[in-house]
Every structure is written in C-alpha cells, then in structure tokens.
Design a protein around this motif. Structure first.
Motif, PDB file in Angstrom:
ATOM      1  N   LYS A  42     -13.925  10.886  -0.223  1.00 37.35           N
ATOM      2  CA  LYS A  42     -12.543  10.652  -0.662  1.00 37.35           C
ATOM      3  C   LYS A  42     -11.780  11.970  -0.744  1.00 37.35           C
ATOM      4  N   VAL A  45      -5.972  12.526  -3.799  1.00 35.75           N
ATOM      5  CA  VAL A  45      -4.905  11.531  -3.717  1.00 35.75           C
ATOM      6  C   VAL A  45      -3.593  12.143  -4.194  1.00 35.75           C
ATOM      7  N   SER A  46      -2.524  11.890  -3.431  1.00 31.21           N
ATOM      8  CA  SER A  46      -1.203  12.414  -3.788  1.00 31.21           C
ATOM      9  C   SER A  46      -0.639  11.656  -4.984  1.00 31.21           C
ATOM     10  N   GLU A  47       0.461  12.154  -5.527  1.00 32.22           N
ATOM     11  CA  GLU A  47       1.109  11.496  -6.664  1.00 32.22           C
ATOM     12  C   GLU A  47       1.570  10.090  -6.261  1.00 32.22           C
ATOM     13  N   PHE A  48       2.114  10.000  -5.050  1.00 33.96           N
ATOM     14  CA  PHE A  48       2.534   8.689  -4.535  1.00 33.96           C
ATOM     15  C   PHE A  48       1.315   7.767  -4.402  1.00 33.96           C
ATOM     16  N   GLY A  49       0.202   8.318  -3.938  1.00 31.45           N
ATOM     17  CA  GLY A  49      -1.027   7.536  -3.769  1.00 31.45           C
ATOM     18  C   GLY A  49      -1.531   6.990  -5.095  1.00 31.45           C
ATOM     19  N   LEU A  50      -1.434   7.801  -6.145  1.00 25.02           N
ATOM     20  CA  LEU A  50      -1.852   7.369  -7.482  1.00 25.02           C
ATOM     21  C   LEU A  50      -0.969   6.240  -7.993  1.00 25.02           C
ATOM     22  N   GLN A  51       0.337   6.380  -7.739  1.00 27.37           N
ATOM     23  CA  GLN A  51       1.296   5.352  -8.158  1.00 27.37           C
ATOM     24  C   GLN A  51       1.054   4.046  -7.403  1.00 27.37           C
ATOM     25  N   LEU A  52       0.817   4.171  -6.099  1.00 27.03           N
ATOM     26  CA  LEU A  52       0.563   2.991  -5.265  1.00 27.03           C
ATOM     27  C   LEU A  52      -0.713   2.278  -5.725  1.00 27.03           C
ATOM     28  N   ARG A  53      -1.732   3.060  -5.991  1.00 29.55           N
ATOM     29  CA  ARG A  53      -3.005   2.480  -6.445  1.00 29.55           C
ATOM     30  C   ARG A  53      -2.832   1.751  -7.776  1.00 29.55           C
ATOM     31  N   GLN A  56      -1.119  -1.526  -7.016  1.00 27.75           N
ATOM     32  CA  GLN A  56      -2.008  -2.475  -6.344  1.00 27.75           C
ATOM     33  C   GLN A  56      -3.053  -3.034  -7.319  1.00 27.75           C
ATOM     34  N   PHE A 202       6.471   4.344  -9.449  1.00 25.69           N
ATOM     35  CA  PHE A 202       6.373   3.959  -8.029  1.00 25.69           C
ATOM     36  C   PHE A 202       7.659   3.282  -7.585  1.00 25.69           C
TER      37      PHE A 202
END
Length: 205
Positions: A42, A45-53, A56, A202
């Motif tokens: 892995k 993870v970007s800040e956007f990736g954390l928000q997206l996760r 989800q 997000f």
C-alpha cells in the motif's frame, strides 16, 4: 452465495476492515483487498484518498446506499443547524432500515433493507416499505404479526453478536422498538472507526 452476501464481503475486503464486526467476515482471515492486485504494497494515501475512503466506508456500512441518496443526506445535514458531521450520522441512524438493523430484527443491514422493502415492517401501525424512510423521535417500529415467526427474525433476536443502543427502546417479546432520540456520533455502536468529519470535507472541497 447470494449477490448481497458477495457485495457485503467485497466491501469488507476492499476496506480491509470488518465493517459490521461479523465473525464470518473474510477480513478475519485475509486482511488484504480483493482481486489479483489485493496484496500489493500500500502506498501513502493522499488527503483526498482518506476522505474518499471515509465516505465509502460510511456509505457501505449502511448497506452501500446509492451515491445520489448519500449525497442528498449530506446536503440535508449541511443545511441543518449545528455540526454537519453529527447531523449526517443522526440522519443515517434515523433511516428505517438502520432502525430495523439496530433493533436486531434481522442479522444484517442488507437484510434490513430487503425486510422493509418486502413489507414486513409497520411504523406507528402503518406498513412502510421504503428503507430510506426517515423515522422521527417517538416513532414505534414493529415487525408485522404475520412475519414474526420468520426464522430470520427469531435467529437475529437471539444472536449475541450486537448490543442494543440506548437511543432505542426495544420490546423483544412484542418485536417492537421505539426511536427514543436521534443519537450523537459517540453513541452509535460502530465496530470500526468512522470519520464523518472527513466525509463532510470530501463533499465540501
């Protein structure tokens, strides 16, 4: 294995967490993601990736509700007074399928949606078959009399897998639950860490 079970376990594997705290979750034995690339190392993870996760994960927990429905819930949470993250959780926990799941009338939130859709539930004495129906404080939700002998219901009520939260008042014998109050985030018994503040970020960015 049904499509619903497939979907449920896929969400667990994708998130790498046992979202519903179920002993049968594949994450208990395989913590990596599904598919041929599931075991790759892995990356950060970007800040956007954390928000997206976070989005989800929360969306998946409530039966993987549609993006359109989830976005609409966020919009209402943002319009209301007070903390948007708290409002979001309160709105999600007010859903009829969520209340049926919390009352342990069914074993999973996916089963709760199907149970409501098939007309097995009454709200204040009237049949409601819309899973996203928003319950209000004081509403009484019950299993229809003709549905109370279903094996699904009897097994779920006897299960020690989940505890009944304080913001609902359950009468197990009558298979009836009262929505006492809209809960705060800290009261909701999530088996994993949820981050509604990241969900707000997000959609707000």
């Amino acid at each position: 294995m049904s499509k619903r079970h497939n979907q449920k376990y896929k969400i667990d594997r994708r998130m790498g967490e046992n979202l519903w705290g179920r002993p049968k979750s594949p994450v208990n034995s395989r913590s990596y993601g599904p598919g041929q690339h599931g075991q790759r190392r892995k990356s950060k993870v970007s800040e956007f990736g954390l928000q997206l996760r976070a989005k989800q994960k929360l969306k998946g927990y409530y039966g993987n509700i549609t993006e359109k429905q989830f976005r609409r819930t966020f919009d209402e949470a943002s319009r209301r007074k007070g903390n948007a993250a708290e409002n979001l959780i309160g709105l999600l926990e007010s859903r009829l399928d969520a209340l049926v799941y919390r009352a342990k009338f069914v074993p999973t939130v996916f089963a709760a949606r199907q149970f409501v859709n098939h007309g097995h539930v009454l709200v204040n004495g009237k049949r409601v078959n819309i899973a996203s129906y928003r319950c209000k404080t004081g509403d009484v939700v019950e299993v229809r009399e003709r549905s109370r002998s279903m094996a699904l219901v009897l097994e779920a009520l006897e299960s020690a897998e989940r505890d009944i939260p304080d913001y609902i008042d359950l009468d197990t014998k009558a298979m009836k639950v009262t929505f006492v109050r809209v809960p705060e985030f800290a009261e909701v018994p999530y088996p994993v860490q949820m981050e509604p503040n990241l969900v707000i970020e997000f959609y707000s960015s």
